[in-house]
Design a protein around this motif. Structure first.
Motif, PDB file in Angstrom:
ATOM      1  N   HIS A  11       0.678  -1.348  -0.258  1.00 36.05           N
ATOM      2  CA  HIS A  11       0.057  -0.188  -0.229  1.00 36.05           C
ATOM      3  C   HIS A  11       0.456   1.505   0.018  1.00 36.05           C
ATOM      4  CE1 HIS A  11      -2.497   2.428   1.759  1.00 36.05           C
ATOM      5  NE2 HIS A  11      -3.894   2.702   1.234  1.00 36.05           N
ATOM      6  N   HIS A  12       2.303   2.124   0.955  1.00 34.46           N
ATOM      7  CA  HIS A  12       2.949   2.820   1.144  1.00 34.46           C
ATOM      8  C   HIS A  12       3.441   2.918   0.092  1.00 34.46           C
ATOM      9  CE1 HIS A  12       5.147   5.346   2.561  1.00 34.46           C
ATOM     10  NE2 HIS A  12       6.645   4.932   2.042  1.00 34.46           N
ATOM     11  N   HIS A  13       3.680   2.327  -0.911  1.00 32.33           N
ATOM     12  CA  HIS A  13       5.013   1.881  -2.643  1.00 32.33           C
ATOM     13  C   HIS A  13       3.673   2.645  -3.630  1.00 32.33           C
ATOM     14  CE1 HIS A  13       6.839   1.141  -6.109  1.00 32.33           C
ATOM     15  NE2 HIS A  13       6.110   0.162  -5.675  1.00 32.33           N
ATOM     16  N   LEU A  14       2.395   1.869  -3.705  1.00 35.17           N
ATOM     17  CA  LEU A  14       1.714   2.554  -3.830  1.00 35.17           C
ATOM     18  C   LEU A  14       0.660   3.592  -4.423  1.00 35.17           C
ATOM     19  CD1 LEU A  14      -0.721  -1.027  -4.084  1.00 35.17           C
ATOM     20  CD2 LEU A  14       1.001  -0.347  -6.310  1.00 35.17           C
ATOM     21  N   VAL A  15       0.844   4.143  -2.933  1.00 37.58           N
ATOM     22  CA  VAL A  15       0.831   5.836  -2.645  1.00 37.58           C
ATOM     23  C   VAL A  15       1.155   6.813  -3.241  1.00 37.58           C
ATOM     24  CG1 VAL A  15       0.269   7.423  -0.871  1.00 37.58           C
ATOM     25  CG2 VAL A  15      -0.935   5.155  -1.107  1.00 37.58           C
ATOM     26  N   GLU A  16       3.250   5.961  -2.547  1.00 37.40           N
ATOM     27  CA  GLU A  16       4.390   6.843  -3.028  1.00 37.40           C
ATOM     28  C   GLU A  16       3.684   6.566  -5.460  1.00 37.40           C
ATOM     29  OE1 GLU A  16       7.523   4.310  -1.981  1.00 37.40           O
ATOM     30  OE2 GLU A  16       7.591   6.372  -0.444  1.00 37.40           O
ATOM     31  N   VAL A  17       3.382   5.610  -5.382  1.00 39.32           N
ATOM     32  CA  VAL A  17       3.584   5.990  -6.943  1.00 39.32           C
ATOM     33  C   VAL A  17       2.267   6.655  -7.532  1.00 39.32           C
ATOM     34  CG1 VAL A  17       2.964   4.794  -9.292  1.00 39.32           C
ATOM     35  CG2 VAL A  17       4.312   3.198  -7.918  1.00 39.32           C
ATOM     36  N   ALA A  18       1.330   6.433  -7.197  1.00 35.47           N
ATOM     37  CA  ALA A  18      -0.294   7.930  -6.750  1.00 35.47           C
ATOM     38  C   ALA A  18       0.915   8.954  -6.837  1.00 35.47           C
ATOM     39  CB  ALA A  18      -1.473   7.600  -6.202  1.00 35.47           C
ATOM     40  N   ALA A  19       1.077   9.519  -5.974  1.00 38.30           N
ATOM     41  CA  ALA A  19       1.653  10.991  -6.118  1.00 38.30           C
ATOM     42  C   ALA A  19       3.219  11.752  -6.870  1.00 38.30           C
ATOM     43  CB  ALA A  19       2.354  11.016  -4.408  1.00 38.30           C
ATOM     44  N   GLY A  20       3.349   9.711  -7.371  1.00 37.55           N
ATOM     45  CA  GLY A  20       4.510  10.259  -8.454  1.00 37.55           C
ATOM     46  C   GLY A  20       3.848  10.476  -9.601  1.00 37.55           C
ATOM     47  N   LEU A  21       2.386  10.069  -9.756  1.00 44.57           N
ATOM     48  CA  LEU A  21       1.886  10.111 -10.978  1.00 44.57           C
ATOM     49  C   LEU A  21       1.161  11.839 -11.071  1.00 44.57           C
ATOM     50  CD1 LEU A  21       0.474   6.599 -12.087  1.00 44.57           C
ATOM     51  CD2 LEU A  21       2.557   7.430 -12.637  1.00 44.57           C
ATOM     52  N   GLY A  22       1.266  12.592  -9.623  1.00 39.14           N
ATOM     53  CA  GLY A  22       0.353  13.661  -9.722  1.00 39.14           C
ATOM     54  C   GLY A  22      -0.989  14.051  -8.414  1.00 39.14           C
ATOM     55  N   VAL A  23      -0.830  12.556  -8.370  1.00 38.76           N
ATOM     56  CA  VAL A  23      -2.195  12.839  -7.359  1.00 38.76           C
ATOM     57  C   VAL A  23      -2.055  13.764  -6.210  1.00 38.76           C
ATOM     58  CG1 VAL A  23      -3.492  11.248  -5.787  1.00 38.76           C
ATOM     59  CG2 VAL A  23      -2.789  10.849  -7.839  1.00 38.76           C
ATOM     60  N   PRO A  24      -2.635  14.263  -5.602  1.00 33.94           N
ATOM     61  CA  PRO A  24      -3.091  15.059  -4.141  1.00 33.94           C
ATOM     62  C   PRO A  24      -2.469  14.412  -3.485  1.00 33.94           C
ATOM     63  CG  PRO A  24      -4.543  16.387  -5.083  1.00 33.94           C
ATOM     64  CD  PRO A  24      -4.111  14.887  -6.333  1.00 33.94           C
ATOM     65  N   ALA A  25      -1.426  14.854  -1.983  1.00 30.60           N
ATOM     66  CA  ALA A  25      -1.466  13.304  -1.327  1.00 30.60           C
ATOM     67  C   ALA A  25      -2.304  13.188  -0.100  1.00 30.60           C
ATOM     68  CB  ALA A  25      -0.094  14.325  -0.514  1.00 30.60           C
ATOM     69  N   ASP A  26      -2.953  14.343   0.544  1.00 34.29           N
ATOM     70  CA  ASP A  26      -4.314  13.651   0.781  1.00 34.29           C
ATOM     71  C   ASP A  26      -5.617  12.537   0.301  1.00 34.29           C
ATOM     72  OD1 ASP A  26      -5.500  15.978  -1.034  1.00 34.29           O
ATOM     73  OD2 ASP A  26      -5.684  16.446   0.791  1.00 34.29           O
ATOM     74  N   ARG A  27      -5.372  12.616  -1.239  1.00 35.46           N
ATOM     75  CA  ARG A  27      -5.583  11.787  -1.657  1.00 35.46           C
ATOM     76  C   ARG A  27      -5.347  10.491  -3.098  1.00 35.46           C
ATOM     77  NH1 ARG A  27      -9.940  15.124  -5.998  1.00 35.46           N
ATOM     78  NH2 ARG A  27     -10.667  12.564  -5.785  1.00 35.46           N
ATOM     79  N   ALA A  28      -3.801  10.095  -2.072  1.00 33.70           N
ATOM     80  CA  ALA A  28      -3.525   9.005  -2.793  1.00 33.70           C
ATOM     81  C   ALA A  28      -3.854   7.893  -2.516  1.00 33.70           C
ATOM     82  CB  ALA A  28      -1.417   9.500  -2.899  1.00 33.70           C
ATOM     83  N   ALA A  29      -3.882   7.839  -1.418  1.00 37.47           N
ATOM     84  CA  ALA A  29      -4.335   6.670  -0.216  1.00 37.47           C
ATOM     85  C   ALA A  29      -6.273   6.075  -0.687  1.00 37.47           C
ATOM     86  CB  ALA A  29      -4.483   6.920   1.035  1.00 37.47           C
ATOM     87  N   GLU A  30      -6.494   6.812  -0.659  1.00 35.06           N
ATOM     88  CA  GLU A  30      -7.887   6.984  -1.286  1.00 35.06           C
ATOM     89  C   GLU A  30      -8.006   6.004  -2.458  1.00 35.06           C
ATOM     90  OE1 GLU A  30     -11.498   9.239  -2.923  1.00 35.06           O
ATOM     91  OE2 GLU A  30     -10.252  10.182  -1.920  1.00 35.06           O
ATOM     92  N   VAL A  31      -6.611   6.625  -3.733  1.00 41.82           N
ATOM     93  CA  VAL A  31      -6.555   6.405  -4.918  1.00 41.82           C
ATOM     94  C   VAL A  31      -6.378   5.040  -5.293  1.00 41.82           C
ATOM     95  CG1 VAL A  31      -6.278   6.973  -7.274  1.00 41.82           C
ATOM     96  CG2 VAL A  31      -6.709   9.258  -5.743  1.00 41.82           C
TER      97      VAL A  31
END
Length: 345
Positions: A11-31
């Protein structure tokens, strides 16, 4: 694989991937959670769930060609527009305006993928992002399809090819790569801001070329005349490769004694292992008289505090006899001052 085991492990790695793709940090886990749930059945059947989830996450964030504005673009569009002062078209552009403006693909060198989308939209060109996993910071534009200088049909959706966070482990030079790309954007588009010393010593074609104020933008005279203008003139020309812009390579370590037939500067007061940025513009580069392939080269030397304190630029085609004509060195300025005083100026 058990879904919850996978979620706990990745989960933590995937949140970092989402943030790297441009998802705001406060929404990355939700995505990420939404994508995992949507791919539940495929995850249970897969030997390597990352091969299922990471592409699905990229599709969720960046969108497929047929989809409209994506999550990352929608979240960042206001910030990018403010930074560039680019007017956004809130309604669809006039068809005649699109046909007039969407004739030739512009250069996207020095933009991030989100900035490129905004810039293209402002001239009536629709686009999508194609992420390419690399160890460079995510979101740096590598080129486009069609390439810069190519024809764009009014109804065409062009592809912006940009870096994305890879699934593999990268070398431990992340900070230097971030700074190198930020410096390139600082020069070309003005959107980057690397860590610069208060006074930055400049070299052009192996020779001292004065200093620049590290607090000023690259459009300030000292930066512009010595470094920005020649670099921009070189890198924004359409390049004869598939993506239409120079290929950027970044390395860190000792430099060769000669670069493009001129001695490589050895400035004092900086670390021994600078970061070298090479922009390869030729699909079939020619060697110089000494068997060296000469490309635009930028060397970034850091001081003891880690700030860029020396910038050395070598422009392909230079004479090797010092700074080109547009560079005003301190000696030149002193000569001008002396002549002005002699003339009573």
């Amino acid at each position: 694989m058990d879904l919850e085991d996978y979620r706990a492990a990745r989960h933590h790695h995937l949140v970092e991937v989402a943030a790297g793709l441009g998802v705001p940090a406060d929404r990355a886990a939700e995505v990420v959670d939404r994508v995992i749930e949507a791919q539940r059945r495929r995850i249970l059947r897969s030997a390597d769930p990352d091969e299922v989830v990471v592409p699905a996450l990229r599709d969720e964030v960046l969108g497929r060609p047929s989809r409209g504005p994506t999550l990352a673009i929608a979240a960042l569009v206001v910030v990018v527009a403010a930074a560039f002062a680019v007017p956004l078209l809130t309604a669809g552009p006039d068809p005649e305006e699109v046909e007039r403006k969407a004739g030739t693909m512009p250069s996207l060198v020095g933009l991030t993928s989100e900035e490129a989308v905004v810039a293209l939209r402002s001239i009536g060109i629709a686009s999508r992002i194609d992420p390419v996993p690399q160890c460079d910071p995510a979101g740096q534009v590598l080129g486009s399809v069609p390439p810069a200088g190519g024809a764009v049909r009014p109804e065409q959706v062009v592809t912006v090819v940009a870096t994305a966070t890879p699934a593999w482990t990268c070398p431990r030079d992340t900070v230097q790569r971030d700074e190198a790309w930020a410096f390139l954007r600082f020069l070309v588009s003005g959107s980057g801001r690397p860590r610069l010393a208060r006074e930055v010593r400049l070299y052009v074609d192996g020779q001292p070329a004065g200093t620049a104020d590290g607090r000023q933008p690259a459009t300030a005279p000292d930066w512009r005349w010595r470094v920005r203008d020649p670099v921009v003139a070189s890198v924004v020309r359409p390049v004869a490769n598939d993506l239409g812009q120079p290929v950027v390579s970044i390395t860190r370590g000792p430099l060769p004694p000669v670069t493009c037939a001129v001695p490589t500067p050895r400035p004092s007061g900086v670390g021994p292992d600078p970061t070298r940025v090479v922009l390869t513009a030729d699909a079939d580069p020619r060697e110089d008289g000494q068997g060296e392939v000469c490309q635009l080269t930028i060397d970034l030397f850091e001081d003891v505090a880690g700030a860029i304190a020396v910038v050395s630029v070598v422009i392909p085609g230079g004479t090797g006899l010092g700074p080109p004509p547009w560079v005003r060195t301190r000696d030149d300025l002193d000569d001008l001052d002396g002549r002005g005083a002699a003339d009573g100026g």
